[in-house]
Motif scaffolding. Structure first.
Motif, PDB file in Angstrom:
ATOM      1  N   PHE A 150       0.814  -1.210   0.000  1.00 46.44           N
ATOM      2  CA  PHE A 150       0.000   0.000   0.000  1.00 46.44           C
ATOM      3  C   PHE A 150       0.850   1.262   0.000  1.00 46.44           C
ATOM      4  N   GLY A 170      -2.528   8.361   2.599  1.00 44.26           N
ATOM      5  CA  GLY A 170      -3.008   6.992   2.707  1.00 44.26           C
ATOM      6  C   GLY A 170      -3.459   6.665   4.114  1.00 44.26           C
ATOM      7  N   VAL A 178      -1.857  -4.451  -2.423  1.00 45.94           N
ATOM      8  CA  VAL A 178      -2.948  -3.836  -3.198  1.00 45.94           C
ATOM      9  C   VAL A 178      -2.884  -4.350  -4.631  1.00 45.94           C
ATOM     10  N   ASP A 201      -8.992  -3.690  -2.556  1.00 43.08           N
ATOM     11  CA  ASP A 201      -7.934  -3.532  -1.556  1.00 43.08           C
ATOM     12  C   ASP A 201      -7.710  -2.072  -1.175  1.00 43.08           C
ATOM     13  N   ALA A 202      -8.015  -1.166  -2.099  1.00 42.89           N
ATOM     14  CA  ALA A 202      -7.805   0.265  -1.843  1.00 42.89           C
ATOM     15  C   ALA A 202      -8.843   1.065  -2.617  1.00 42.89           C
ATOM     16  N   ASN A 229      -8.199  -0.049   2.174  1.00 41.69           N
ATOM     17  CA  ASN A 229      -7.410   1.114   2.573  1.00 41.69           C
ATOM     18  C   ASN A 229      -7.863   2.318   1.752  1.00 41.69           C
TER      19      ASN A 229
END
Length: 286
Positions: A150, A170, A178, A201-202, A229
């Motif tokens: 990330f 972030g 990610v 994932d993000a 995230n």
């Protein structure tokens, strides 16, 4: 062959149908004669003093912006009013103004496709489709060529977008891998639940607020729930790639006698960034 403003509008409204705009939005031709000849078009995010002056100085006959100039109804636009001054400047200079806002957000390709492309994502579909199975709608879901931590992904975002004082922030584990990512150009915290349900994932968007972001991340402690995230960027930077997309669409459809330019003006309102004194987690600053 003479190209007129109406010819440019035909291309824009084929790419970004006005019917896609939200009911509260204000899209379309704000000022300008549809029959006026066009030799140069300038694309920008914001119709503000800097971009209006750039259009005049660069000899454009049409300024194409993402954000509307007159989103809310007005009863008067005198030249001593900030927006009235811009409109008077455009009209006196023979420059038309066209706005493509939420219709450009939801079109395919649209604002979020341009953002995803900048980040190196392969788009698989909309985050929030118009209807089930549609390829139009708000936001996009895409995949990276290969997974990356990330913290590296946040750097990827920062390096891919124009520099702003806001930068890229972030939230979440720096070491989380990610691969599958959701993006939404502009203000996107209303789609936090949608991004979670998508299993990404993000999630990259702009204008994330403290409480929605904190409450979203707190759900990571709930058994059986996986929350993405978060990457928060400047609103202007998240939508600026659309200018290149719009310019490419216009350039590919209009005759060579029309030059299509992308504004280099940074119209993000935040201009200063400073770090305060570092504090340890859980301790109040002295």
């Amino acid at each position: 062959m003479t190209t007129r403003i109406r010819d440019v509008l035909d291309v824009l409204e084929t790419a970004y149908p006005p019917s896609f705009a939200e009911s509260w939005d204000a899209v379309g031709l704000v000022c300008g004669d549809p029959e006026a000849t066009v030799r140069r078009v300038l694309c920008c995010v914001d119709p503000v003093e800097e971009t209006v002056e750039a259009a005049v100085e660069q000899g454009a006959q049409l300024l194409v912006s993402h954000h509307p100039l007159l989103l809310r109804g007005v009863n008067a636009l005198p030249a001593d009013d900030p927006k009235g001054r811009l409109l008077h400047r455009l009209i006196r200079s023979g420059v038309g103004l066209y706005c493509a806002h939420t219709n450009a957000d939801t079109a395919n390709p649209g604002v979020s496709d341009a953002l995803a492309a900048r980040l190196g994502l392969t788009v698989t579909g909309p985050l929030s489709p118009h209807r089930e199975g549609a390829d139009t709608g708000l936001g996009r879901i895409g995949t990276l060529p290969e997974p990356e931590p990330f913290e590296e992904f946040v750097r990827r975002v920062a390096e891919a977008l124009p520099t702003t004082s806001w930068g890229a922030r972030g939230a979440g584990s720096p070491r989380r891998l990610v691969e599958r990512v959701a993006v939404c150009g502009g203000s996107g915290d209303s789609h936090l639940e949608t991004a979670t349900a998508a299993g990404v994932d993000a999630y990259v968007t702009a204008d994330l607020r403290h409480h929605p972001a904190a409450e979203h991340l707190a759900r990571a402690d709930v058994p059986g729930v996986s929350v993405p995230n978060l990457v928060d960027v400047a609103h202007w930077a998240s939508e600026w790639p659309w200018c290149e997309q719009a310019a490419d669409i216009l350039g590919g459809a209009l005759p060579d006698t029309v030059e299509v330019l992308v504004s280099s003006c940074r119209t993000d309102p935040w201009t200063v960034h400073a770090h305060g004194r570092a504090t340890e987690s859980g301790r109040k600053p002295e």
